[in-house]
Structures are given as structure tokens and as C-alpha cells.
Write a protein that holds these residues in place. Sequence first.
Motif, PDB file in Angstrom:
ATOM      1  N   UNK A   1      56.272  15.968  85.496  1.00 46.46           N
ATOM      2  CA  UNK A   1      56.500  17.069  84.556  1.00 46.46           C
ATOM      3  C   UNK A   1      57.791  16.843  83.771  1.00 46.46           C
ATOM      4  N   UNK A   2      58.843  16.403  84.474  1.00 44.03           N
ATOM      5  CA  UNK A   2      60.125  16.174  83.810  1.00 44.03           C
ATOM      6  C   UNK A   2      60.000  15.070  82.758  1.00 44.03           C
ATOM      7  N   UNK A  60      57.487  24.928  82.034  1.00 45.76           N
ATOM      8  CA  UNK A  60      56.838  23.748  82.608  1.00 45.76           C
ATOM      9  C   UNK A  60      57.532  23.350  83.902  1.00 45.76           C
ATOM     10  N   UNK A  61      58.867  23.425  83.901  1.00 45.75           N
ATOM     11  CA  UNK A  61      59.601  23.097  85.128  1.00 45.75           C
ATOM     12  C   UNK A  61      59.208  24.038  86.260  1.00 45.75           C
ATOM     13  N   UNK A  84      45.492  26.014  90.168  1.00 47.66           N
ATOM     14  CA  UNK A  84      46.488  25.784  89.110  1.00 47.66           C
ATOM     15  C   UNK A  84      45.836  25.728  87.734  1.00 47.66           C
ATOM     16  N   UNK A 133      47.592  28.131  85.136  1.00 46.76           N
ATOM     17  CA  UNK A 133      48.176  27.545  83.923  1.00 46.76           C
ATOM     18  C   UNK A 133      47.645  28.251  82.675  1.00 46.76           C
ATOM     19  N   UNK A 156      54.410  15.593  91.032  1.00 44.49           N
ATOM     20  CA  UNK A 156      54.281  16.365  89.791  1.00 44.49           C
ATOM     21  C   UNK A 156      55.635  16.859  89.291  1.00 44.49           C
ATOM     22  N   UNK A 157      56.594  17.015  90.188  1.00 47.60           N
ATOM     23  CA  UNK A 157      57.954  17.340  89.727  1.00 47.60           C
ATOM     24  C   UNK A 157      58.457  16.236  88.798  1.00 47.60           C
ATOM     25  N   UNK A 165      48.250  18.919  81.886  1.00 48.38           N
ATOM     26  CA  UNK A 165      49.000  18.780  83.129  1.00 48.38           C
ATOM     27  C   UNK A 165      48.346  19.566  84.257  1.00 48.38           C
ATOM     28  N   UNK A 166      47.578  20.607  83.917  1.00 49.60           N
ATOM     29  CA  UNK A 166      46.922  21.403  84.945  1.00 49.60           C
ATOM     30  C   UNK A 166      45.475  20.968  85.120  1.00 49.60           C
ATOM     31  N   UNK A 177      43.045  20.403  82.960  1.00 54.45           N
ATOM     32  CA  UNK A 177      42.051  21.095  82.138  1.00 54.45           C
ATOM     33  C   UNK A 177      41.854  20.259  80.878  1.00 54.45           C
ATOM     34  N   UNK A 225      56.453  25.712  86.567  1.00 54.59           N
ATOM     35  CA  UNK A 225      55.075  25.468  86.981  1.00 54.59           C
ATOM     36  C   UNK A 225      54.974  24.207  87.836  1.00 54.59           C
ATOM     37  N   UNK A 226      55.933  23.291  87.683  1.00 57.27           N
ATOM     38  CA  UNK A 226      55.904  22.060  88.464  1.00 57.27           C
ATOM     39  C   UNK A 226      56.850  22.158  89.662  1.00 57.27           C
ATOM     40  N   UNK A 227      57.172  23.381  90.074  1.00 55.65           N
ATOM     41  CA  UNK A 227      57.988  23.586  91.263  1.00 55.65           C
ATOM     42  C   UNK A 227      59.390  23.009  91.138  1.00 55.65           C
ATOM     43  N   UNK A 228      59.983  23.158  89.964  1.00 54.47           N
ATOM     44  CA  UNK A 228      61.354  22.714  89.761  1.00 54.47           C
ATOM     45  C   UNK A 228      62.175  23.940  89.367  1.00 54.47           C
ATOM     46  N   UNK A 284      53.519  17.563  95.284  1.00 51.10           N
ATOM     47  CA  UNK A 284      54.563  18.302  94.581  1.00 51.10           C
ATOM     48  C   UNK A 284      55.693  17.401  94.096  1.00 51.10           C
ATOM     49  N   UNK A 321      52.573  25.317  92.883  1.00 53.04           N
ATOM     50  CA  UNK A 321      52.716  24.985  94.309  1.00 53.04           C
ATOM     51  C   UNK A 321      52.600  26.194  95.213  1.00 53.04           C
ATOM     52  N   UNK A 372      50.191  21.586  78.510  1.00 52.07           N
ATOM     53  CA  UNK A 372      50.156  22.337  79.769  1.00 52.07           C
ATOM     54  C   UNK A 372      48.753  22.290  80.355  1.00 52.07           C
TER      55      UNK A 372
END
Lengths: 452, 452
Positions: free
Chosen positions: B336-337, A260-261, A332, A336, B332-333, B263-264, B266, A263-266, B329, A428, B260
Motif C-alpha cells: 500500500x505504501x 489508504x494507509x 475487504x 473498500x 499489504x502494509x 487494491x481490494x 475488485x 485501510x492497509x493497517x498502517x 497484513x 485487517x 482502491x
Amino acid sequence: MVEMMDITSQQLSELIELRQVRNLRTIFDEYNLIDLAEIVEQLQLKEILFLFKTLKKDITAQIFTYLTYEKKQEIIQSFTSVEIMAMLDNLYTDDIVDFLEEMPANIVKQVLNSASAEQRADINLLLSYPEYSAGSIMSTDFVELEATDTVARAIRKIKQQGKTAETISVSYVISQNRELVGTVRLRDILLAETEDTIEDLMDVDVISVKTHDDQESVAHVIKRYDITVVPVVNDENRLIGIITVDDIIDILEDEVTEDIQKMAAIMPIEGSYLKTSVKEMTKSRITWLLVLMVSATFTGTIISGYEDALLLIPALAASIPLIMSTAGNAGSQASAMVIRGIAVGELSVSDYLKVIFKEVQVAILSGLVLFAINWLRLMIFTPETSMTVDLVISLTLMLTVVISKLVGGVLPLLAMFFKQDPAAMAAPLITTMVDAVALMIYFNLAVSMLGL
Amino acid sequence: MVEMMDITSQQLSELIELRQVRNLRTIFDEYNLIDLAEIVEQLQLKEILFLFKTLKKDITAQIFTYLTYEKKQEIIQSFTSVEIMAMLDNLYTDDIVDFLEEMPANIVKQVLNSASAEQRADINLLLSYPEYSAGSIMSTDFVELEATDTVARAIRKIKQQGKTAETISVSYVISQNRELVGTVRLRDILLAETEDTIEDLMDVDVISVKTHDDQESVAHVIKRYDITVVPVVNDENRLIGIITVDDIIDILEDEVTEDIQKMAAIMPIEGSYLKTSVKEMTKSRITWLLVLMVSATFTGTIISGYEDALLLIPALAASIPLIMSTAGNAGSQASAMVIRGIAVGELSVSDYLKVIFKEVQVAILSGLVLFAINWLRLMIFTPETSMTVDLVISLTLMLTVVISKLVGGVLPLLAMFFKQDPAAMAAPLITTMVDAVALMIYFNLAVSMLGL
């Protein structure tokens, strides 16, 4: 649901203050230790030490494993080596190793010095395996039998070794030179006749993992074969340890968090949200923001290149957010689904044709719907723009969805083909790629259809 | 890793063709049935039926549970009721229910007609619970003891009931009126003296779930208390069934997949990627794309409102992608966390101050870095734009990061406060919100600092 504990840390403090040893013992006998550990965590160190000196050693050992690393460190530092030794005696080796792996060198030394020679050997063995390998997470406490054992003898062995074993549901059958030759379920032993031998009862189709296997693959083996414990062998098939399903749940969760991190650009971080420092968290997030800054420059250049078109028809600028966010979201959505499909083992590289075929169909269908609704929307709400401009925007939207879904669906599979992590093909990255393509479609359509 | 099977469906077909019954039986005795089921899946129906009539019933029953629903349906349809009955005898009730829940009515009727009266009662009981409740996923096959049983008597009961029980590691102690009063581990029974009674050995601090509890909360109980099996009781605390950890792993995975997907952007779908139809998949994705279309209109309006500024300084348009993607971004970072933190039970609503505090710090640090590097980038690569324009863009970037991280971090907690699903506060929703705010900051800064 579970009934909540009706004991507070305040009450526990008072009982400790009043030295109510018998009451305290009753509480720790009756309530769940995981709930109690949460309350103990809030006590002061001297209160905890009093508890640890008062309660039975097997109970304090369990409480100890449930505490945070900070508390564990404090406790060990206030213990004498005799007290540490008594504590270690009641802990499983894998729990000790777990704890040592996060402790500073002086604590590790203190603990190792207090351990018995045998324990020290076990601990060092586990510590010698690379992080995240099966060897590093296994337990060395299991029941071992021989094929020639009778049921009666096996039960005696289980009773004896079972006192310290992590599980007795399954025993491991080893040969003279300690090779793993079979497994036998306690259930089958209990249901057998006393004169039967283990050889008659054991299952020779043993599912095992190797000490150097990655913990993720161990998790997948346990999940696939629906087993609660898996034996760990070395390259000579000698039995070294076991891994139980409860450890696996944590590993599966960590793996998902990492996905998940990504996918969220972390950049994946290991610690929990609250315990990770601001500096570390910034580091894990800034990298992608910088990469995306550079790639957004590229997207910006596309827009700059069509400055003349924007000056002639300013309405074109108003749709840039719509086109960019549709591209990003459509991409995405697809990635995903595919990334998750790969993670749960449902999609593999060889499915690429099926994925392309499905994404194209979904994309065309979604694209048509978006095209129609968007055209209607523009006709109704922005009657001042020309029909052709509306058409350019709606057509772009349709083409964007198709391309975004294709890129989003295929990139994770491509990553897998090149043995890269599919989750690293993060939203991203895909977003920026499809943003650029979408804007190029947009302005090219605009220039050609509007004769700019 | 696990050694791969060296048997192919081709070889199995040949053995069936040649009616090599003994060889077939040996293979199914020796190899893992989960691997074999994958191969059986590829055989033709008449070959499978031959296998099912040849092999031992307990083996075919296991193979049956591992097959796909399509295959299961075909098989049941070709079975006589006598054959179905023999098969049901060897299946756990929860596996039967699992299978029936996905089958068309005629198959359900056929199976129920073939079941024994007792089995039918059990099946109907399980089928009567709402989907995703503890009642619907539990098994009714467990070992029950009484507190007054001696160890010797308990072992006799375990041997007897254990033949059909899902687990014998733990037995359940019930009172006269079937209330759950304790649990006792087989390990403790084996290690006790024969004259001890179950009352001495049992644990009265029983962790249980209710029949109507959601399966997700069952999964969290099992995870929290690190147990391999949890009893299910009704509102009167009467023992109804048990749920084992292997079922829980699947539930945890489904839950993650759902998160997931949300979050995407869907709408959650249940089936796997390859088995979900194009129409269903489009439906689950188009909703959000349409919602986002409407909200992007709003963002577009902001840009339209500043058309004059764009006409005066066209370079402003080139930075729109950078500002929008950074906003999205960064947001969503953070979300997501926080969403993941909530999912693993590490963050709760009461942590909102800590989250705000951490996000603000991370955001300011990230914002400063982005500000500095972006200004440098613009000075070097676009020397033609004025210093003030560079400053406007870099300042916007910094403020955008701060606001996006705050919104992304707090929205999931807010959702939770209002008892909504935090994951539904999906990236795209947050993205659109912060996009709009970022563009407003951008143009307002531009207008005031550049005197437009």
C-alpha cells in the motif's frame, strides 16, 4: 505531454562556474521554474547562493518555495537578514508560514526578525491557527472592494492590490466593519459599463468557510461548489483570508493517502515514503500487527477447540487457508467500496438499508457461484475426500461470503454513525472478525454434518 | 462551514403550484445553484419543466448540468427542439459532450439535430476523441489573442470572446497558422500599459498537453505545475481546446477510487456504489475470489503435505491463522505504501534499491518485536506447548514479516517496470503468495527443529 527540460544540473553548474549571468537569467526566464527547481535542488549550496544573488528576486522567491525543506533551511541559514527580508517581500504569506511550520525555532526567529512589521503580524496570525484548520492554510493576499465602488474605481483597486494578491479572478466585497458581503468576478467587472457599481455586479450568495473549519471540509466545499477559491471568515463573518484550489488538491491527496494507509493497517504517517525514518515507519506498522497477533490467538483457539475433528479428518485442515482468505477478501471488497463511497460523499449513514440490501444480493450471487465451482473443483481434484466433506467446505464458503460482505459493508457505516473514521474500520480488523466467524461455521458444519 | 439552504423541495413545489414566478426567480437568483439542483432533482418532471420554462436560460442551463443523467434524459425527452436549442446555447460544449456520452442514441440524435452548425462541429470534434483522452474532456471555449495585439485590443477581444469562454484568467496566443505560441495572464494585461503588445507580456514557456494524452497524465501535469488551466494542442501544436482544474479534481478522485478497488481485489467499476447493479458488482468481485480460490488450493496442498506433522503436534494447527494473517497484513502494509508512493509520483522504478533497503530495515525491526512479544505470549498463555514449538512459531513470524514486506514492497515496482499498473499487484495477490511462503517456512522449521 509536456516537453522535458533539456537542461541538466551539470550545465547549470558550468554556467555558474563561468559566471555566465546573462545566460542564466535567460534560462530562468524561459523555462518552467518547477522543472528548474528540481535541477537547482541538486546543485551545491554555494552554487545555489550565487544563483539567488544573481537572479531576479521574484524568480528566486518562486524557486525557493519549490525546494525541499532541507535546502530551504540551508539557504536561510546562509542569508543575511537583509537578504532574507528581500526574499520574504516576494513570497506569499501562506508560503512563508508553510515553510516556518516545519523549521526549527532558530530559523523561525531569524525569519520573523527579518520580516516587516506588517508581514510579521500576518505570519503570526496564520501561525496562531491550529494545524489543519482553514486559518492555518489560508492566504491573506486578496483583493477587497466596497459595494459602492464604481467599475472604474474597482479596476484601479484591482490593479493596485492585484500585484501581491494570490488571485484576481474574484474580488471580495466588504462592509464598513469588514464583514464579507459579496464576491465579484473580474470577468463581470470587465464586461460591465464603467459607471456600474460593484453592488450591481456582486454575488451576495457567498460560499465561505470559517477560520477554525477543518481543511478537509474546506476541500469538500471547494469540490462541491466547483470553485477555484473560497474566502475564510471569522465568527463575526469578517473576511480574514482566502484558500485557493491548488492548495486543496494537495489536501485531498493527503487525505486519500491517509485513508489508504488506514485501510492497509498502517497508522497514518505524514511524511513521504522515502523521507520517513525506519523507526517511524516501523512504529506506524507494528501496532496493527500486534493487535492482529492478539486477535489471531482467538482464531487459533477456535482451531484448537476442534483438534479432535482435525485428527479424525485431516483433510479439513487443508481448506483452512481457502476459507480464511475468501472471508478476508470478500470482507475487504465490501468495506473498500463502502469506505470510498463515504469518502467521496456518495454514501451516508442513512443509506445503511440500501447497503445491506445490495451486499446481501451480491453476496448470495457470489456465494452461489463459489459454492458451485468449488464443489466441482473438489470433486475433480480431490476425489479421495468424501462428498460430505466437499459439501461442508463449499457450504462454508458460501455462508462465509455472505457474512463477510455484510460485516464489511456495514461496519464502516456503523463507524460513521458513532462519529468514528470509517477508514479506521480497516480491512485487517474486518478480516480477523470474519476469519473467526468463518472458522466457527466451518467446524460446526463439519461436526454436525460429518457426525464427529 | 457553509450555511445550509433553508429551502425544501416541498416549498418549491408549493411556489410552483401557486405559479409564484417572481418568488421562484428571486430564489434562483439568490441561492447557490448546486444546492438548488439537489432540491430540483426531487421535484416531479412537470414541476421541473415549469421551472425550466420560467427561469432565465443561463440559470436553467447550469441547473441542468448539476442534475443526474436520468433526470437530464427525462427533461430532454420532454423538450421541443427549439427548447433544446435554447438550452444548448447556454451550455459549455464540454458539458454537452459529457452529457451526450452517457445518453442513448436517440437522445444524442435529438440533441445534435437541435444544435447549431457550429456547435455541432464542436460537439462532433470532442466526441471523436477516445474516452479518457485529453481531447474528450477538453472545452473549446477559450480566449485567443495574437502576439501583435496591443493591450487595448487584447482587452476588447477578451471582453468579446470572454462571454462564452470557460476562463478568462489566461488567454492563448496563437500564430497565423493557429499554432500555440504563448499564454498571457489577464492579470499581466491589466497591469500593463495600453500601448504594450501581447508579445511583451506573454509567457513562451507554454505547458500544454496533446489531444490524445490520457486524462490521468493531464491531471498530473496540472498538479505538478500548479496551474488552473492547461491548453490542449494537436500533433502540429495547433491549439484545440483547454482543460480546467475543476475537471481534474474529478479525474484524480476517479483514479484513486480505481486504485482502491484494485487494491481490494475488485475489478474497477465506473459507476457509484448505489447506482451499480448487483450483477455488475458481483462480476467485478467474483473474478478475484475465484482466482484466490485456485491459489488457496495451493496453500492447502502445503498444509496437506505436512499432515503427519499436524497429527504429531496438533498445536501447530492453532498458529496457522496467526502466521497467515501476519504474512498478509505485513505484505499489504508494504505494498500500500509503495503503490501510493508511485501514484503521487514520489516513487519510481529507479528507487527499487531504496525501497528494498527501507523495507528490509522496517521488516527486521518489526520482526524482532513480534518475535519477542509472541514468544512471551506463548510462554504465558500456552504453557502446555514445548519451548521449541514456541520458538518455531516465533521464528516463523519474524521471517514471514521480512519476506512479506520485501514482496509487498518490490512487486508494485516490478509491475511498473513491466509497464503494468502497480495497483493491480493487489493485496490479495501478494497475500496469497506470502501465505504460501510463510506456511512453507513454518512447516520446514517445525520438521527440522522438532525432528518430525
